[in-house]
Each structure stands twice: as C-alpha cells, then as structure tokens.
Design a protein around this motif. Structure first.
Motif, PDB file in Angstrom:
ATOM      1  N   MET A   1       0.847  -1.179   0.000  1.00  0.00           N
ATOM      2  CA  MET A   1       0.000   0.000   0.000  1.00  0.00           C
ATOM      3  C   MET A   1       0.885   1.233   0.000  1.00  0.00           C
ATOM      4  SD  MET A   1      -3.198  -1.110   2.332  1.00  0.00           S
ATOM      5  CE  MET A   1      -3.446  -2.844   2.569  1.00  0.00           C
ATOM      6  N   SER A   2       0.348   2.253  -0.589  1.00  0.00           N
ATOM      7  CA  SER A   2       1.161   3.423  -0.865  1.00  0.00           C
ATOM      8  C   SER A   2       0.599   4.683  -0.221  1.00  0.00           C
ATOM      9  CB  SER A   2       1.214   3.603  -2.387  1.00  0.00           C
ATOM     10  OG  SER A   2       1.696   4.861  -2.734  1.00  0.00           O
ATOM     11  N   GLN A   3       1.475   5.648  -0.010  1.00  0.00           N
ATOM     12  CA  GLN A   3       1.040   6.959   0.472  1.00  0.00           C
ATOM     13  C   GLN A   3       0.174   7.648  -0.582  1.00  0.00           C
ATOM     14  OE1 GLN A   3       1.269   6.988   3.523  1.00  0.00           O
ATOM     15  NE2 GLN A   3       2.919   8.329   4.133  1.00  0.00           N
ATOM     16  N   GLU A   4       0.267   7.198  -1.838  1.00  0.00           N
ATOM     17  CA  GLU A   4      -0.507   7.792  -2.919  1.00  0.00           C
ATOM     18  C   GLU A   4      -1.923   7.219  -3.013  1.00  0.00           C
ATOM     19  OE1 GLU A   4       1.746   7.538  -6.517  1.00  0.00           O
ATOM     20  OE2 GLU A   4       3.573   8.175  -5.528  1.00  0.00           O
ATOM     21  N   ASP A   5      -2.256   6.270  -2.152  1.00  0.00           N
ATOM     22  CA  ASP A   5      -3.606   5.715  -2.158  1.00  0.00           C
ATOM     23  C   ASP A   5      -4.623   6.821  -1.917  1.00  0.00           C
ATOM     24  OD1 ASP A   5      -2.417   3.268  -2.474  1.00  0.00           O
ATOM     25  OD2 ASP A   5      -2.899   2.527  -0.472  1.00  0.00           O
ATOM     26  N   LYS A   6      -5.794   6.667  -2.502  1.00  0.00           N
ATOM     27  CA  LYS A   6      -6.874   7.638  -2.339  1.00  0.00           C
ATOM     28  C   LYS A   6      -7.820   7.144  -1.243  1.00  0.00           C
ATOM     29  CE  LYS A   6     -10.901   9.448  -4.687  1.00  0.00           C
ATOM     30  NZ  LYS A   6     -11.805   9.216  -5.800  1.00  0.00           N
ATOM     31  N   TRP A   7      -8.104   8.020  -0.299  1.00  0.00           N
ATOM     32  CA  TRP A   7      -9.038   7.711   0.781  1.00  0.00           C
ATOM     33  C   TRP A   7     -10.319   8.483   0.543  1.00  0.00           C
ATOM     34  CZ3 TRP A   7      -7.966   4.427   4.913  1.00  0.00           C
ATOM     35  CH2 TRP A   7      -6.652   3.964   4.985  1.00  0.00           C
ATOM     36  N   GLU A   8     -11.453   7.806   0.656  1.00  0.00           N
ATOM     37  CA  GLU A   8     -12.742   8.465   0.486  1.00  0.00           C
ATOM     38  C   GLU A   8     -13.606   8.204   1.712  1.00  0.00           C
ATOM     39  OE1 GLU A   8     -16.615   8.466  -2.491  1.00  0.00           O
ATOM     40  OE2 GLU A   8     -15.102   6.915  -2.708  1.00  0.00           O
ATOM     41  N   PHE A   9     -14.181   9.263   2.243  1.00  0.00           N
ATOM     42  CA  PHE A   9     -15.122   9.164   3.356  1.00  0.00           C
ATOM     43  C   PHE A   9     -16.489   9.582   2.817  1.00  0.00           C
ATOM     44  CE2 PHE A   9     -10.975   9.733   5.168  1.00  0.00           C
ATOM     45  CZ  PHE A   9     -10.960   8.824   6.203  1.00  0.00           C
ATOM     46  N   TYR A  10     -17.491   8.775   3.104  1.00  0.00           N
ATOM     47  CA  TYR A  10     -18.815   9.034   2.524  1.00  0.00           C
ATOM     48  C   TYR A  10     -19.901   8.490   3.443  1.00  0.00           C
ATOM     49  CZ  TYR A  10     -18.597   4.099   1.299  1.00  0.00           C
ATOM     50  OH  TYR A  10     -18.493   2.737   1.369  1.00  0.00           O
ATOM     51  N   LYS A  11     -21.119   8.943   3.205  1.00  0.00           N
ATOM     52  CA  LYS A  11     -22.279   8.416   3.934  1.00  0.00           C
ATOM     53  C   LYS A  11     -22.939   7.336   3.096  1.00  0.00           C
ATOM     54  CE  LYS A  11     -23.589  11.993   7.155  1.00  0.00           C
ATOM     55  NZ  LYS A  11     -24.719  12.700   7.733  1.00  0.00           N
ATOM     56  N   ASP A  12     -23.260   6.219   3.734  1.00  0.00           N
ATOM     57  CA  ASP A  12     -23.933   5.125   3.036  1.00  0.00           C
ATOM     58  C   ASP A  12     -25.437   5.387   2.967  1.00  0.00           C
ATOM     59  OD1 ASP A  12     -24.984   4.451   5.540  1.00  0.00           O
ATOM     60  OD2 ASP A  12     -23.685   2.705   5.815  1.00  0.00           O
ATOM     61  N   ASN A  13     -26.179   4.437   2.448  1.00  0.00           N
ATOM     62  CA  ASN A  13     -27.626   4.598   2.276  1.00  0.00           C
ATOM     63  C   ASN A  13     -28.380   4.784   3.588  1.00  0.00           C
ATOM     64  OD1 ASN A  13     -27.352   4.359  -0.479  1.00  0.00           O
ATOM     65  ND2 ASN A  13     -27.765   2.161  -0.503  1.00  0.00           N
ATOM     66  N   ARG A  14     -27.813   4.308   4.677  1.00  0.00           N
ATOM     67  CA  ARG A  14     -28.447   4.458   5.993  1.00  0.00           C
ATOM     68  C   ARG A  14     -28.065   5.768   6.674  1.00  0.00           C
ATOM     69  NH1 ARG A  14     -27.180  -0.157   9.766  1.00  0.00           N
ATOM     70  NH2 ARG A  14     -28.561   1.106  11.031  1.00  0.00           N
ATOM     71  N   GLY A  15     -27.128   6.512   6.051  1.00  0.00           N
ATOM     72  CA  GLY A  15     -26.672   7.764   6.648  1.00  0.00           C
ATOM     73  C   GLY A  15     -25.479   7.608   7.562  1.00  0.00           C
ATOM     74  N   ASP A  16     -24.856   6.427   7.566  1.00  0.00           N
ATOM     75  CA  ASP A  16     -23.666   6.179   8.384  1.00  0.00           C
ATOM     76  C   ASP A  16     -22.406   6.493   7.574  1.00  0.00           C
ATOM     77  OD1 ASP A  16     -25.141   5.271  10.560  1.00  0.00           O
ATOM     78  OD2 ASP A  16     -25.065   3.187   9.904  1.00  0.00           O
ATOM     79  N   TRP A  17     -21.353   6.916   8.275  1.00  0.00           N
ATOM     80  CA  TRP A  17     -20.072   7.217   7.641  1.00  0.00           C
ATOM     81  C   TRP A  17     -19.283   5.941   7.394  1.00  0.00           C
ATOM     82  CZ3 TRP A  17     -18.682  11.683   5.547  1.00  0.00           C
ATOM     83  CH2 TRP A  17     -19.382  12.825   5.934  1.00  0.00           C
ATOM     84  N   ARG A  18     -18.660   5.858   6.227  1.00  0.00           N
ATOM     85  CA  ARG A  18     -17.788   4.740   5.853  1.00  0.00           C
ATOM     86  C   ARG A  18     -16.579   5.294   5.106  1.00  0.00           C
ATOM     87  NH1 ARG A  18     -19.785  -0.474   5.990  1.00  0.00           N
ATOM     88  NH2 ARG A  18     -21.922  -0.620   6.685  1.00  0.00           N
ATOM     89  N   TRP A  19     -15.558   4.444   4.932  1.00  0.00           N
ATOM     90  CA  TRP A  19     -14.383   4.843   4.158  1.00  0.00           C
ATOM     91  C   TRP A  19     -13.973   3.725   3.217  1.00  0.00           C
ATOM     92  CZ3 TRP A  19     -10.147   1.722   4.583  1.00  0.00           C
ATOM     93  CH2 TRP A  19     -10.024   0.952   5.735  1.00  0.00           C
ATOM     94  N   THR A  20     -13.313   4.123   2.132  1.00  0.00           N
ATOM     95  CA  THR A  20     -12.662   3.170   1.233  1.00  0.00           C
ATOM     96  C   THR A  20     -11.268   3.700   0.917  1.00  0.00           C
ATOM     97  OG1 THR A  20     -13.570   4.199  -0.755  1.00  0.00           O
ATOM     98  CG2 THR A  20     -14.765   2.300   0.128  1.00  0.00           C
ATOM     99  N   ARG A  21     -10.352   2.764   0.683  1.00  0.00           N
ATOM    100  CA  ARG A  21      -8.979   3.087   0.298  1.00  0.00           C
ATOM    101  C   ARG A  21      -8.724   2.458  -1.068  1.00  0.00           C
ATOM    102  NH1 ARG A  21      -3.656   1.702   3.990  1.00  0.00           N
ATOM    103  NH2 ARG A  21      -2.144   2.815   2.702  1.00  0.00           N
TER     104      ARG A  21
END
Length: 53
Positions: A1-21
């Motif tokens: 895994m790299s420092q150049e990875d993109k991190w995304e924080f978003y709300k799911d369909n239930r309105g809860d916060w999640r992240w993806t890398r």
C-alpha cells in the motif's frame, strides 16, 4: 500500500459514515466493515488502517 492511495469518506444509504482506500491502479485495497454515526469515529477507524490525513 502506498502513500498515494486515495481515501474516500462518505455516507452510506443508511446515513452512516464509511471509508474506502483505493490504490493508484484503481483497486480497492481497504474499506470500513461497519458504518459510523460520527465522521470522527470513521476517521479514527481509517487511521488504524493506515490513514494519515
């Protein structure tokens, strides 16, 4: 895994916060396994997986 990875924080369909890398090649290399009602809790979880932002 790299420092150049993109991190995304978003709300799911239930309105809860999640992240993806996502790696620079476009493959998802990490994601939250649960939703969080507070964004700060979600970010704390991502930090345990390498998020440095």
């Amino acid at each position: 895994m790299s420092q150049e990875d993109k991190w995304e924080f978003y709300k799911d369909n239930r309105g809860d916060w999640r992240w993806t890398r996502t790696a620079v090649n476009g493959r998802i290399v990490g994601a939250s396994t649960q939703g969080y009602s507070n964004k700060s809790d979600c970010v704390d979880n991502a930090r345990r997986s390498g998020y440095t932002g």
